[in-house]
Design a protein around this motif. Structure first.
Motif, short mmCIF file in Angstrom:
data_model
loop_
_atom_site.label_atom_id
_atom_site.label_comp_id
_atom_site.label_asym_id
_atom_site.label_seq_id
_atom_site.Cartn_x
_atom_site.Cartn_y
_atom_site.Cartn_z
N VAL A 1 16.31 10.98 18.28
CA VAL A 1 16.11 11.88 17.40
C VAL A 1 16.09 11.99 15.82
N GLY A 2 15.98 11.83 14.76
CA GLY A 2 16.22 12.44 13.53
C GLY A 2 16.95 11.03 13.05
N PHE A 3 17.41 10.37 13.67
CA PHE A 3 17.63 8.39 13.13
C PHE A 3 15.98 8.04 12.84
N THR A 4 16.40 7.03 11.49
CA THR A 4 15.41 6.33 11.33
C THR A 4 15.10 4.65 10.97
N GLU A 5 14.43 4.08 10.96
CA GLU A 5 14.60 2.50 11.10
C GLU A 5 15.11 2.34 11.53
N ARG A 6 14.83 2.72 13.05
CA ARG A 6 15.56 2.13 14.42
C ARG A 6 15.72 0.52 14.92
N GLN A 7 16.12 -0.02 15.30
CA GLN A 7 16.51 -1.25 15.74
C GLN A 7 17.23 -2.01 17.05
N TYR A 8 16.34 -1.78 17.92
CA TYR A 8 17.09 -2.11 18.92
C TYR A 8 17.25 -3.02 19.53
N VAL A 9 19.23 -3.37 19.02
CA VAL A 9 19.76 -5.12 18.87
C VAL A 9 19.65 -5.62 20.78
N GLY A 10 19.59 -4.53 22.02
CA GLY A 10 20.11 -5.25 22.76
C GLY A 10 19.60 -3.72 23.84
N GLN A 11 19.24 -3.58 25.05
CA GLN A 11 18.94 -2.59 25.82
C GLN A 11 19.04 -3.10 27.70
N GLU A 12 19.86 -2.77 28.04
CA GLU A 12 19.92 -3.92 29.87
C GLU A 12 20.34 -2.99 30.81
N LEU A 13 20.30 -2.75 31.54
CA LEU A 13 20.30 -1.71 32.76
C LEU A 13 21.53 -1.86 33.35
N VAL A 14 22.50 -1.44 34.02
CA VAL A 14 23.76 -2.03 34.37
C VAL A 14 24.78 -0.59 35.64
N PRO A 15 25.03 -1.55 36.09
CA PRO A 15 25.57 -0.60 37.28
C PRO A 15 26.97 0.18 36.91
N MET A 16 26.59 1.72 37.63
CA MET A 16 27.39 2.27 37.21
C MET A 16 27.89 3.70 38.22
N VAL A 17 29.11 3.43 38.67
CA VAL A 17 29.05 4.62 40.05
C VAL A 17 28.15 4.70 40.94
N GLY A 18 27.60 3.26 41.72
CA GLY A 18 27.38 2.63 42.02
C GLY A 18 25.39 3.52 42.29
N ARG A 19 25.53 3.88 40.59
CA ARG A 19 23.40 3.95 40.01
C ARG A 19 23.22 2.97 39.04
N GLU A 20 22.05 3.03 38.42
CA GLU A 20 21.78 1.77 37.20
C GLU A 20 22.14 3.22 36.23
N ALA A 21 22.79 2.05 34.77
CA ALA A 21 22.27 3.43 33.30
C ALA A 21 22.36 2.48 32.56
N LEU A 22 21.39 2.82 31.92
CA LEU A 22 20.46 2.09 30.71
C LEU A 22 21.88 1.99 29.47
N ARG A 23 22.37 0.91 29.34
CA ARG A 23 22.69 0.50 27.86
C ARG A 23 22.38 -0.10 26.78
N THR A 24 22.24 0.32 25.80
CA THR A 24 21.22 0.09 24.62
C THR A 24 22.20 0.18 22.99
N HIS A 25 22.00 -0.60 22.45
CA HIS A 25 22.50 -0.79 21.07
C HIS A 25 21.25 -0.59 20.26
N VAL A 26 21.79 0.18 18.87
CA VAL A 26 21.01 0.37 18.15
C VAL A 26 21.66 0.22 17.11
N ARG A 27 20.46 -0.53 15.64
CA ARG A 27 21.04 -0.04 14.39
C ARG A 27 19.92 0.67 13.83
N ALA A 28 20.35 1.87 13.16
CA ALA A 28 19.80 3.30 12.55
C ALA A 28 20.35 3.64 10.83
#
Length: 95
Positions: free
Chosen positions: A14-41
């Motif tokens: 929030v507050g960032f403009t012109e957001r471009q999502y380069v990549g997003q994936e669910l990754v394992p982390m300490v026995g759970r799913e974490a969401l990893r997101t690469h953004v240009r903004a």
């Protein structure tokens, strides 16, 4: 509340403009799913690269964010970011 990882991630940009999502994936982390997101903004018109990892575990939300001025700097700092994430996982596994 059981807020989805995607909604939690969106709160962090929030507050960032012109957001471009380069990549997003669910990754394992300490026995759970974490969401990893690469953004240009932009923040106040200034370009930024963000690498965001959001994890929910045991009623807590953990946000990890690497912010860099450009892709080259993000690439230069990603090793330290990954080391920090591995350190967090090691500590959380012992609890």
């Amino acid at each position: 509340d059981d807020i989805p990882l995607l909604a939690l991630t969106n709160h962090l940009v929030v507050g960032f403009t012109e957001r471009q999502y380069v990549g997003q994936e669910l990754v394992p982390m300490v026995g759970r799913e974490a969401l990893r997101t690469h953004v240009r903004a932009k923040l106040d018109g200034v370009p930024r690269e963000l690498l965001i990892v959001v994890l929910k575990k045991n009623g807590c939300v953990f946000d990890f964010v690497l912010v860099a001025p450009d892709p080259e700097r993000l690439d230069a700092e990603i090793g330290a970011f990954e080391t920090m994430l591995r350190g967090f996982e090691m500590v959380r596994r012992t609890r």
